[in-house]
Design an enzyme around this catalytic site. Structure first.
Site, mmCIF file in Angstrom:
data_model
loop_
_atom_site.group_PDB
_atom_site.id
_atom_site.type_symbol
_atom_site.label_atom_id
_atom_site.label_comp_id
_atom_site.label_asym_id
_atom_site.label_seq_id
_atom_site.Cartn_x
_atom_site.Cartn_y
_atom_site.Cartn_z
ATOM 1 C CE LYS A 34 -1.634 2.940 2.106
ATOM 2 N NZ LYS A 34 -1.218 4.310 1.762
ATOM 3 C CB CYS B 117 14.032 8.316 8.240
ATOM 4 S SG CYS B 117 14.991 7.105 7.342
ATOM 5 C CD GLU C 28 11.007 13.022 11.187
ATOM 6 O OE1 GLU C 28 9.874 12.665 11.517
ATOM 7 O OE2 GLU C 28 11.760 12.332 10.495
ATOM 8 C CD GLU D 130 13.362 0.529 10.080
ATOM 9 O OE1 GLU D 130 13.760 1.496 10.771
ATOM 10 O OE2 GLU D 130 13.971 -0.545 10.028
HETATM 11 P P1 NAD Z 1 2.846 8.874 7.311
HETATM 12 O O1 NAD Z 1 2.924 8.137 8.605
HETATM 13 O O2 NAD Z 1 2.005 10.069 7.218
HETATM 14 O O3 NAD Z 1 2.354 7.890 6.153
HETATM 15 C C1 NAD Z 1 3.050 6.696 5.842
HETATM 16 C C2 NAD Z 1 2.098 5.697 5.194
HETATM 17 O O4 NAD Z 1 1.108 5.294 6.145
HETATM 18 C C3 NAD Z 1 1.330 6.205 3.989
HETATM 19 O O5 NAD Z 1 1.304 5.165 3.026
HETATM 20 C C4 NAD Z 1 -0.056 6.465 4.548
HETATM 21 O O6 NAD Z 1 -1.081 6.362 3.596
HETATM 22 C C5 NAD Z 1 -0.173 5.334 5.545
HETATM 23 N N1 NAD Z 1 -1.166 5.549 6.606
HETATM 24 C C6 NAD Z 1 -1.641 6.717 7.092
HETATM 25 N N2 NAD Z 1 -2.499 6.490 8.128
HETATM 26 C C7 NAD Z 1 -2.553 5.141 8.295
HETATM 27 C C8 NAD Z 1 -3.230 4.278 9.205
HETATM 28 N N3 NAD Z 1 -4.032 4.755 10.171
HETATM 29 N N4 NAD Z 1 -3.041 2.944 9.102
HETATM 30 C C9 NAD Z 1 -2.221 2.442 8.173
HETATM 31 N N5 NAD Z 1 -1.529 3.202 7.275
HETATM 32 C C10 NAD Z 1 -1.702 4.539 7.337
HETATM 33 O O7 NAD Z 1 4.369 9.204 6.943
HETATM 34 P P2 NAD Z 1 4.916 10.094 5.727
HETATM 35 O O8 NAD Z 1 4.607 11.522 6.004
HETATM 36 O O9 NAD Z 1 4.475 9.496 4.440
HETATM 37 O O10 NAD Z 1 6.494 9.855 5.844
HETATM 38 C C11 NAD Z 1 7.352 10.664 6.563
HETATM 39 C C12 NAD Z 1 7.771 9.995 7.856
HETATM 40 O O11 NAD Z 1 8.389 8.733 7.575
HETATM 41 C C13 NAD Z 1 8.810 10.772 8.642
HETATM 42 O O12 NAD Z 1 8.474 10.772 10.011
HETATM 43 C C14 NAD Z 1 10.093 9.957 8.440
HETATM 44 O O13 NAD Z 1 11.057 10.122 9.454
HETATM 45 C C15 NAD Z 1 9.565 8.576 8.366
HETATM 46 N N6 NAD Z 1 10.527 7.683 7.705
HETATM 47 C C16 NAD Z 1 11.204 6.779 8.469
HETATM 48 C C17 NAD Z 1 12.162 5.949 7.880
HETATM 49 C C18 NAD Z 1 12.929 4.945 8.694
HETATM 50 O O14 NAD Z 1 13.583 4.079 8.114
HETATM 51 N N7 NAD Z 1 12.888 4.999 10.012
HETATM 52 C C19 NAD Z 1 12.415 6.054 6.509
HETATM 53 C C20 NAD Z 1 11.691 6.999 5.764
HETATM 54 C C21 NAD Z 1 10.743 7.810 6.376
#
Ligand code: NAD
Length: 476
Positions: free
Chosen positions: A173, A282, A379, A248
């Protein structure tokens, strides 16, 4: 307008309706993708479930060959995938220090090959006259991958390849903001994989599909990369059938520069590890603690580099930094800088959005920043570097650790032994010396504290897509 399909059970599938994907360099839609529903998710999970018995029993050498074949497909289609990643994320093709969509696709290929070559050998922990005890690694079943918008293709690859290599089937997804390269990749992958082994459902944020993944009784594991609040929600919903989780999550990585460092010599590297992909990685360096003896000089060097950076449309070869990926993130970044200004931060470069089309924000270096300001404590995930002055090393270590996140951290010094000792005191999953955010496919990577659960990469990462079965054979 470019058009894409979902892939479910080996077939290209449209949904009842579609939604647009925006190019953040222009703020305009460039692609139309299916608005998948919970029914589409159910179909994808059923297809993955049906494909699991045969895939999990496929000889190991054949699964390895097919994962290598996926790397070949990525390579053969690299130019198209790069362009898609640049259009949906805004990330430059080349980018600052070579960190762009070329690296995203190249990294995807490298990670796939390395993962294909990993093994899950049977471990024998006793073999004597009484009994032989073997530890086997078995696949879990259906794995769901939920990806974010910052490295959409590479993170999907990080999720999918070890899952497939270990014998699981997968439903992805992708982020609603960046589904394009993932939809294209899964379509390609289905030209070599058996039907149902790898499926993808694109869906809008408020469709309920993400939540349905987390609750789904027929999904055995979720690998999620995204923000900490969403990770927390997934963990709650996943409890129903005790799904395995790899999370992650967010990072707010600190870098600590010791007084023995030459500010001019280190500035370009520090700038790169902070600003590549506009800080939307990240494990970008997000808080820089600099000893008071070199503080002003290093601040000025970093601000000069920020002013010189070439900001623009990522499709232009010379662009180093593209736009912020979406309007909401741009507004958030701007609000953090306004808050810092109001509380006495000194703006050495940038500090404002760019007028005109697209979601551009000037690369921003902030001095006279303190812990307690939002730009330090939260962040940012944008082109901002807050630089904090320190005098005492023990105090700065505890300030760096005084944060709920624990993804990465770094110490910068010419004294490698001392720097290593200090780095081991940082509460984070990876600590770097004279480097930050550098990852590789054979070294484990993951967060501690609220940055996540579990690790990815190498055999440590592969084992997270398995369950253990102990086999005890009595000899008498
Ligand atoms: P987000 O949490 O807003 O969304 C991530 C995904 O989750 C999307 O596909 C979204 O549609 C889905 N989603 C949203 N609500 C959901 C729910 N209730 N249940 C299941 N899925 C749901 O994150 P983002 O804004 O897309 O990404 C940025 C974040 O990702 C930053 O905090 C960054 O640090 C983190 N990140 C972490 C790593 C790592 O390896 N630790 C790597 C890349 C990004």
């Amino acid at each position: 307008m470019e058009k894409y399909s979902m892939t479910i059970g080996g077939k290209q599938v449209q949904a009842v309706s579609t939604f647009d994907v925006i190019n953040p360099a222009s703020g305009e839609a460039f692609a139309s993708v299916p608005a998948g529903t919970v029914a589409d998710l159910d179909a994808a999970v059923a297809a993955a479930r049906a494909a699991f018995p045969a895939w999990s029993r496929t000889p190991d050498a054949e699964r390895k060959r097919l994962v290598h074949a996926l790397a070949g497909l990525l390579e053969a289609n690299a130019p198209a995938l790069m362009e898609q990643v640049t259009k949906e994320t805004g990330k430059p093709l080349n980018g600052l220090n070579g960190v762009g969509s070329g690296m995203e696709v190249g990294g995807s290929i490298a990670w796939t090959h390395v993962t294909a070559d990993l093994e899950l050998p049977v471990e024998v922990i006793q073999d004597n006259d009484d009994a032989r005890i073997e530890v086997h690694r078995k696949p879990l079943g259906v794995v769901a991958s939920i990806t974010p918008w910052n490295w959409p293709l590479m993170i999907a690859i990080w999720h999918v390849m070890p899952a497939l290599r270990a014998g699981n089937t997968v439903v992805i997804k992708p982020s609603e903001l960046t589904p394009v390269a993932t939809l294209h990749f899964v379509e390609l992958a289905n030209t070599v994989l058996p039907a149902g082994v790898l499926n993808v459902v694109s869906a809008e944020r408020d469709s309920g599909v993400g939540e349905a993944v987390a609750r789904h009784p027929d999904i055995n594991k979720i690998v999620f990369t995204g923000s900490t609040p969403t990770g927390r929600r997934i963990m709650e919903s996943a409890a129903g059938n005790l799904k395995r989780l790899t999370l992650e999550l967010g990072g707010n990585d600190a870098g600590i520069v010791l007084p023995d460092v030459d500010p001019k010599g280190v500035a370009a590297k520090l700038f790169g590890v902070t600003f590549h992909n506009n800080g939307q990685t990240c494990a970008c360096l997000k808080r820089l603690y600099v000893h008071e003896s070199i503080y002003e000089e290093l601040c000025q060097e970093l601000a000069r580099l920020a002013r010189e950076a070439v900001v623009g449309d990522g499709l232009l070869a010379e662009t180093q930094l593209g736009p912020v990926q979406n309007r909401k993130q741009l507004d958030y970044v701007a609000a953090l800088v306004e808050d810092a200004k109001a509380r006495g931060a000194r703006v050495l470069s940038g500090g404002t959005p760019r007028s005109g089309k697209g979601y551009f924000y000037e690369p921003t270096v902030l001095a006279d920043v303190t812990d307690g300001m939002r730009v330090v404590d939260e962040e940012q995930f944008g082109p901002i570097l807050p630089i904090i002055k320190y005098a005492d090393i023990d105090e700065v270590i505890s300030r760096a650790n005084d944060n709920p996140n624990g993804l990465g951290g770094s110490v910068w010094s010419n004294d490698l032994a001392r720097a290593s000792q200090l780095a081991l005191r940082l509460e984070c999953g990876t600590a770097w010396i004279n480097e930050h955010g550098a990852i590789q496919p054979d070294a484990p990577f993951g967060g501690v504290k609220q940055s996540g659960i579990g690790v990815e990469f190498g055999h440590y990462g592969l084992e997270e897509y398995t369950t253990i079965q102990t086999l005890k054979i009595m000899k008498h």
